[in-house]
Scaffold this active site. Structure first.
Site, short mmCIF file in Angstrom:
data_model
loop_
_atom_site.label_atom_id
_atom_site.label_comp_id
_atom_site.label_asym_id
_atom_site.label_seq_id
_atom_site.Cartn_x
_atom_site.Cartn_y
_atom_site.Cartn_z
N GLU A 1 29.54 -29.70 1.84
CA GLU A 1 29.51 -28.28 2.19
C GLU A 1 30.61 -27.92 3.17
O GLU A 1 31.17 -26.81 3.11
CB GLU A 1 28.13 -27.92 2.75
CG GLU A 1 27.01 -27.87 1.71
CD GLU A 1 26.53 -29.24 1.26
OE1 GLU A 1 25.85 -29.34 0.22
OE2 GLU A 1 26.86 -30.24 1.96
N PHE B 1 21.28 -24.78 -1.61
CA PHE B 1 20.17 -24.25 -0.80
C PHE B 1 20.75 -23.81 0.54
O PHE B 1 21.68 -24.45 1.06
CB PHE B 1 19.08 -25.30 -0.58
CG PHE B 1 18.34 -25.68 -1.83
CD1 PHE B 1 17.18 -25.01 -2.20
CD2 PHE B 1 18.80 -26.70 -2.65
CE1 PHE B 1 16.50 -25.35 -3.36
CE2 PHE B 1 18.14 -27.04 -3.80
CZ PHE B 1 16.97 -26.37 -4.16
N PHE C 1 21.38 -26.34 3.38
CA PHE C 1 22.53 -27.24 3.37
C PHE C 1 23.75 -26.61 4.03
O PHE C 1 24.73 -27.31 4.33
CB PHE C 1 22.90 -27.63 1.93
CG PHE C 1 21.78 -28.29 1.17
CD1 PHE C 1 20.65 -28.79 1.79
CD2 PHE C 1 21.87 -28.42 -0.21
CE1 PHE C 1 19.62 -29.39 1.08
CE2 PHE C 1 20.85 -29.03 -0.94
CZ PHE C 1 19.73 -29.51 -0.29
N HIS D 1 14.46 -27.38 1.75
CA HIS D 1 14.88 -26.46 0.70
C HIS D 1 14.20 -25.09 0.84
O HIS D 1 14.07 -24.37 -0.15
CB HIS D 1 14.54 -27.04 -0.68
CG HIS D 1 15.14 -28.37 -0.95
ND1 HIS D 1 14.59 -29.54 -0.50
CD2 HIS D 1 16.26 -28.72 -1.64
CE1 HIS D 1 15.35 -30.57 -0.90
NE2 HIS D 1 16.37 -30.09 -1.58
#
Length: 321
Positions: A58, A81, A84, A125
């Site tokens: 990320e 998600f 993250f 999540h």
């Protein structure tokens, strides 16, 4: 034929790719697989070399987006998600958010954050990150709660010269439907009255708008008319619409799915107390998820987040003051 919330997100991206050559999509499995939630299904085939799979990093994803924005592009980055995105926190808040302030060069990136909880998703999540990002100057944070807003606000986000965190709620993806995508189109930064009322105001956003409306419908049987304000974006925050609603009702409940410490609901209560204390007939209240990691079990998850039942309870206490 109905249109779902996830359909609206996909159609907005298709329109942007078709009409602006500067737009490209970047994310994990979004090209070959169509994304974890199929928000980009078929777009790689329709727009060759415009939809790219990325490494599982990320930090690198946002770094590439910032660099491409400097070179004149308008990337849309899909985080699998919202949780993250914490791995990309440095790039978002230290690079993207500050770049225009430091250099005079805008960073027009849009980061799609699948946000909020669903049954069984658990602590990694299910988080709602909007309050964290709203803390930082230079970032725009939008929270669409309707099919029309999911469509229009994504298009408007990509057209902005500022970096935008587009918080799309996973629970709404296929549950929320509308007859058309072309509903009310308000500018980013303007709230809307989702349900008019006169006895108390609920200020909320994202999926909690629908829970608040359900609660208001139940209380109507007892003679209470509850007004529901959908913020639509939390940064910028439309305080004028909030204060106007509180002026009509005299009571405020700030409602959110995020954790209770600080955050959007705390800001709403602080702002109304600071600038509209004279409008209040009762102490303003907040209702958030519980101050624990989000549980896996669907029944525990239902007890963790605000529900129409807990919203009704909070409103009854507020109304009885």
């Amino acid at each position: 034929m109905s249109v779902t919330y996830i359909d609206a997100i996909r159609e907005a991206q298709e329109k942007l790719l078709r009409e602006d050559e500067r737009v490209f999509l970047y994310g994990q499995d979004i090209a070959s697989f169509g994304g974890a939630f199929k928000a980009t299904k078929g777009l790689a085939e329709a727009f060759p070399n415009r939809v790219f799979d990325c490494p599982i990093s990320e930090d690198a994803m946002i770094g590439l987006a910032v660099g491409s924005a400097i070179e004149g592009m308008r990337p849309i980055v899909e985080m699998q998600f919202a949780d993250f995105s914490s791995i990309a926190f440095n790039q978002i808040v230290n690079q993207a958010a500050t770049h225009f302030y430091r250099t005079g060069m805008p960073i027009p990136i849009t980061v799609r954050l699948p946000s909020g909880g669903t049954p069984g998703s658990g602590p990694f999540h299910s988080q709602s990150m909007e309050g964290i990002y709203a803390q930082y100057p230079g970032l725009v944070v939008v929270t669409p709660a309707t099919v029309s807003d999911a469509y229009h606000m994504l298009i408007d986000s990509v057209k902005l010269d500022d970096p935008v965190l587009y918080c799309e709620h996973k629970f709404l993806y296929r549950w929320l439907k509308a007859k058309s995508i072309k509903g009310e189109h308000l500018p980013i930064g303007q709230a809307r009255i989702a349900r008019p009322g006169k006895h108390a105001t609920v200020v909320t956003y994202s999926a909690m708008v629908h829970e608040a409306v359900r609660a208001a419908d139940r209380l109507q049987a007892d003679g209470w008319e509850i007004e529901v304000v959908d913020l639509r974006s939390v940064k910028p925050l439309d305080l004028d619409t909030v204060l106007a609603s509180v002026a009509r009702t005299g009571r405020l409940l700030a409602l959110g799915e995020a954790f209770p410490w600080g955050g959007v609901t705390a800001e709403i209560v602080a702002k109304v107390t600071e600038e509209g204390f004279h409008l209040l007939d009762a102490p303003p209240q907040r209702l958030n998820a519980r101050d624990t990691p989000v549980p896996y079990h669907p029944k525990l998850w239902a007890a963790h987040r605000p529900t129409p039942e807990s919203i009704c309870d909070a409103l009854r206490k507020l109304l009885s003051f």
